[in-house]
Design a protein around this motif. Structure first.
Motif, mmCIF file in Angstrom:
data_model
loop_
_atom_site.group_PDB
_atom_site.id
_atom_site.type_symbol
_atom_site.label_atom_id
_atom_site.label_comp_id
_atom_site.label_asym_id
_atom_site.label_seq_id
_atom_site.Cartn_x
_atom_site.Cartn_y
_atom_site.Cartn_z
ATOM 1 N N ASP A 266 0.816 -1.216 0.000
ATOM 2 C CA ASP A 266 0.000 0.000 0.000
ATOM 3 C C ASP A 266 0.848 1.265 0.000
ATOM 4 O OD1 ASP A 266 -2.871 -0.986 0.363
ATOM 5 O OD2 ASP A 266 -1.773 -2.117 1.876
ATOM 6 N N GLY A 267 2.160 1.090 0.169
ATOM 7 C CA GLY A 267 2.998 2.273 0.177
ATOM 8 C C GLY A 267 4.414 1.956 0.590
ATOM 9 N N LEU A 268 5.215 3.010 0.701
ATOM 10 C CA LEU A 268 6.642 2.879 0.984
ATOM 11 C C LEU A 268 7.060 3.830 2.100
ATOM 12 C CD1 LEU A 268 7.831 3.088 -2.738
ATOM 13 C CD2 LEU A 268 7.903 1.013 -1.311
ATOM 14 N N LEU A 269 8.111 3.438 2.806
ATOM 15 C CA LEU A 269 8.760 4.301 3.796
ATOM 16 C C LEU A 269 10.228 4.342 3.395
ATOM 17 C CD1 LEU A 269 8.521 5.778 6.612
ATOM 18 C CD2 LEU A 269 9.126 3.586 7.646
ATOM 19 N N ILE A 270 10.707 5.512 2.970
ATOM 20 C CA ILE A 270 12.042 5.604 2.366
ATOM 21 C C ILE A 270 12.874 6.701 3.038
ATOM 22 C CG2 ILE A 270 13.296 6.112 0.211
ATOM 23 C CD1 ILE A 270 10.986 5.049 -1.354
ATOM 24 N N GLU A 271 14.159 6.392 3.262
ATOM 25 C CA GLU A 271 15.058 7.397 3.838
ATOM 26 C C GLU A 271 15.724 8.216 2.726
ATOM 27 O OE1 GLU A 271 15.951 5.390 8.149
ATOM 28 O OE2 GLU A 271 17.598 5.418 6.726
ATOM 29 N N VAL A 272 15.534 9.529 2.827
ATOM 30 C CA VAL A 272 16.120 10.472 1.858
ATOM 31 C C VAL A 272 16.879 11.528 2.657
ATOM 32 C CG1 VAL A 272 15.599 12.194 0.074
ATOM 33 C CG2 VAL A 272 14.175 10.127 0.266
ATOM 34 N N HIS A 273 18.108 11.800 2.254
ATOM 35 C CA HIS A 273 18.916 12.805 2.968
ATOM 36 C C HIS A 273 19.536 13.739 1.934
ATOM 37 C CE1 HIS A 273 21.925 14.638 5.596
ATOM 38 N NE2 HIS A 273 21.383 14.013 6.632
ATOM 39 N N PRO A 274 19.527 15.060 2.202
ATOM 40 C CA PRO A 274 20.082 15.994 1.204
ATOM 41 C C PRO A 274 21.581 15.770 0.971
ATOM 42 C CG PRO A 274 19.515 17.158 3.249
ATOM 43 C CD PRO A 274 18.975 15.762 3.370
ATOM 44 N N ARG A 275 22.301 15.321 1.997
ATOM 45 C CA ARG A 275 23.739 15.036 1.861
ATOM 46 C C ARG A 275 24.039 13.729 2.592
ATOM 47 N NH1 ARG A 275 22.837 20.087 2.600
ATOM 48 N NH2 ARG A 275 22.816 19.723 4.849
ATOM 49 N N PRO A 276 23.767 12.591 1.966
ATOM 50 C CA PRO A 276 23.901 11.305 2.655
ATOM 51 C C PRO A 276 25.247 11.112 3.349
ATOM 52 C CG PRO A 276 22.849 10.981 0.528
ATOM 53 C CD PRO A 276 23.262 12.425 0.592
ATOM 54 N N GLU A 277 26.323 11.637 2.730
ATOM 55 C CA GLU A 277 27.658 11.401 3.306
ATOM 56 C C GLU A 277 27.855 12.133 4.636
ATOM 57 O OE1 GLU A 277 26.881 13.026 0.549
ATOM 58 O OE2 GLU A 277 27.652 15.033 0.946
ATOM 59 N N GLN A 278 26.981 13.092 4.918
ATOM 60 C CA GLN A 278 27.107 13.829 6.190
ATOM 61 C C GLN A 278 26.072 13.400 7.230
ATOM 62 O OE1 GLN A 278 27.023 18.079 5.376
ATOM 63 N NE2 GLN A 278 28.558 17.846 3.772
ATOM 64 N N ALA A 279 25.258 12.418 6.899
ATOM 65 C CA ALA A 279 24.159 12.040 7.798
ATOM 66 C C ALA A 279 24.689 11.508 9.131
ATOM 67 C CB ALA A 279 23.283 10.984 7.129
ATOM 68 N N LEU A 280 23.972 11.814 10.204
ATOM 69 C CA LEU A 280 24.362 11.349 11.539
ATOM 70 C C LEU A 280 23.835 9.939 11.814
ATOM 71 C CD1 LEU A 280 23.740 14.594 13.659
ATOM 72 C CD2 LEU A 280 25.878 13.755 12.650
ATOM 73 N N CYS A 281 22.970 9.457 10.925
ATOM 74 C CA CYS A 281 22.360 8.154 11.148
ATOM 75 C C CYS A 281 21.954 7.559 9.804
ATOM 76 C CB CYS A 281 21.121 8.360 12.037
ATOM 77 S SG CYS A 281 20.328 6.849 12.549
ATOM 78 N N ASP A 282 22.375 6.339 9.532
ATOM 79 C CA ASP A 282 21.964 5.608 8.326
ATOM 80 C C ASP A 282 22.279 6.321 7.010
ATOM 81 O OD1 ASP A 282 21.142 3.391 9.704
ATOM 82 O OD2 ASP A 282 18.991 3.767 9.535
ATOM 83 N N GLY A 283 23.369 7.093 6.986
ATOM 84 C CA GLY A 283 23.734 7.799 5.759
ATOM 85 C C GLY A 283 24.093 6.856 4.622
ATOM 86 N N GLN A 284 24.663 5.700 4.950
ATOM 87 C CA GLN A 284 25.107 4.757 3.914
ATOM 88 C C GLN A 284 23.946 4.214 3.085
ATOM 89 O OE1 GLN A 284 24.943 4.092 7.161
ATOM 90 N NE2 GLN A 284 23.605 2.313 7.142
ATOM 91 N N GLN A 285 22.732 4.287 3.636
ATOM 92 C CA GLN A 285 21.584 3.756 2.892
ATOM 93 C C GLN A 285 20.635 4.857 2.413
ATOM 94 O OE1 GLN A 285 20.036 1.325 6.092
ATOM 95 N NE2 GLN A 285 18.372 2.719 6.530
ATOM 96 N N ALA A 286 20.988 6.115 2.684
ATOM 97 C CA ALA A 286 20.067 7.200 2.323
ATOM 98 C C ALA A 286 20.031 7.410 0.818
ATOM 99 C CB ALA A 286 20.480 8.492 3.016
ATOM 100 N N MET A 287 18.843 7.665 0.324
ATOM 101 C CA MET A 287 18.680 7.972 -1.083
ATOM 102 C C MET A 287 18.942 9.463 -1.282
ATOM 103 S SD MET A 287 15.303 6.736 -3.100
ATOM 104 C CE MET A 287 15.543 5.863 -4.625
ATOM 105 N N SER A 288 19.496 9.823 -2.438
ATOM 106 C CA SER A 288 19.667 11.251 -2.730
ATOM 107 C C SER A 288 18.317 11.795 -3.197
ATOM 108 C CB SER A 288 20.714 11.440 -3.823
ATOM 109 O OG SER A 288 20.192 10.942 -5.044
#
Ligand code: PEP
Ligand code: MN
Length: 261
Positions: free
Chosen positions: A221-243
């Motif tokens: 019925d839908g999706l839950l997706i991690e998106v980060h403006p600058r994944p390489e600087q994320a404090l949490c789960d940056g390695q899997q963040a979508m641009s």
């Protein structure tokens, strides 16, 4: 589910319906890190067509020394960003003590994989009349997942969304093993909406698009997706963040798959 009903449960969140004919995309950073980061993420996902903004303010980290989330100030940022962009918000509640605050401000309360069998928390959520997204536990069987959902339903709160976020198997190439058959199974045998989280399921950004399209194809019925403006600087789960760019492309591809099934 004990309360079997012929038609599926539909959950209303702000102006968004989950479990109806529409496909609902919830997106945003793993964690709220600050005003600027959240605003960039919220703007990007809203422009791309997401329906809800996600952002953790209480983070269940493996190490107690890792960033634990911004807490209440982060929640305020999330509420404000959601309002600015017209998106309801989803955020994780980790402890019963956090419930009054979270229930007042979040539109969907997320129960993380590590808390799937926190029965005290589930019972407390059952006493609310608010949407709850229940993630499948790290090593939970489908039956254990559904029984956990039953704790919330048994309290009279019928607004439960199931979320498949991958399970731990012998396979180590990916963060977890995405069990899409369980999604089709749950859609066939329960009345609850099912959401797929391809971010935690794979842990690999390039796999998020194919797994999202597959989730749409198999009846989620839908999706839950991690998106980060600058994944390489994320404090949490940056390695899997979508641009933001890849997320926008995914949003453009989803309608084609949804029209085909
Ligand atoms: C999250 O959504 O950021 C999260 C911690 O997910 P999970 O509980 O599935 O690990
Ligand atoms: Mn995360």
């Amino acid at each position: 589910m004990r309360a079997v009903r012929p038609e599926g449960t539909r959950v209303q969140v702000g102006g968004v319906e989950v479990g109806g004919p529409g496909f609902v995309v919830m997106a945003g950073p793993c964690a709220v890190e600050g005003a600027e980061q959240l605003e960039s993420a919220a703007r990007a996902v809203a422009q791309a067509g997401a329906h809800l903004l996600r952002g953790g303010v209480f983070k269940p980290r493996t190490s107690p020394y890792a960033f634990q989330g911004m807490g209440e100030p982060g929640l305020k940022l999330l509420v404000d960003a959601g309002r600015r962009h017209g998106l309801p918000i989803i955020s994780e509640v980790m402890e019963t003590e956090q419930l009054p605050l979270m229930a007042e401000h979040a539109d969907i309360l997320q129960v993380g994989a590590r808390n799937m069998q926190n029965f005290g928390l589930l019972r407390a959520l059952g006493r609310l009349r608010k949407p709850v997204l229940l993630k499948r536990g790290l090593s939970a069987t489908v039956q254990e997942w559904l029984s956990a959902a039953e704790y919330i339903l048994a309290g009279g709160n019928e607004q439960v969304l199931l979320c498949e976020r991958g399970i731990r198997t012998f396979e180590t190439s990916m963060r977890n093993t995405l069990d899409l058959a369980a999604v089709a199974w749950a859609k066939e045998r329960t009345h609850l909406p099912v959401i797929v989280d391809p971010s935690h399921a794979t842990g690999i950004p390039s796999l998020i698009t194919p797994m999202s399209l597959a989730a749409a194809a198999c009846g989620a019925d839908g999706l839950l997706i991690e998106v980060h403006p600058r994944p390489e600087q994320a404090l949490c789960d940056g390695q899997q963040a979508m641009s933001p760019g890849d997320f926008a492309t995914l949003m453009q591809r989803l309608p084609g798959v949804l029209a085909a099934v």
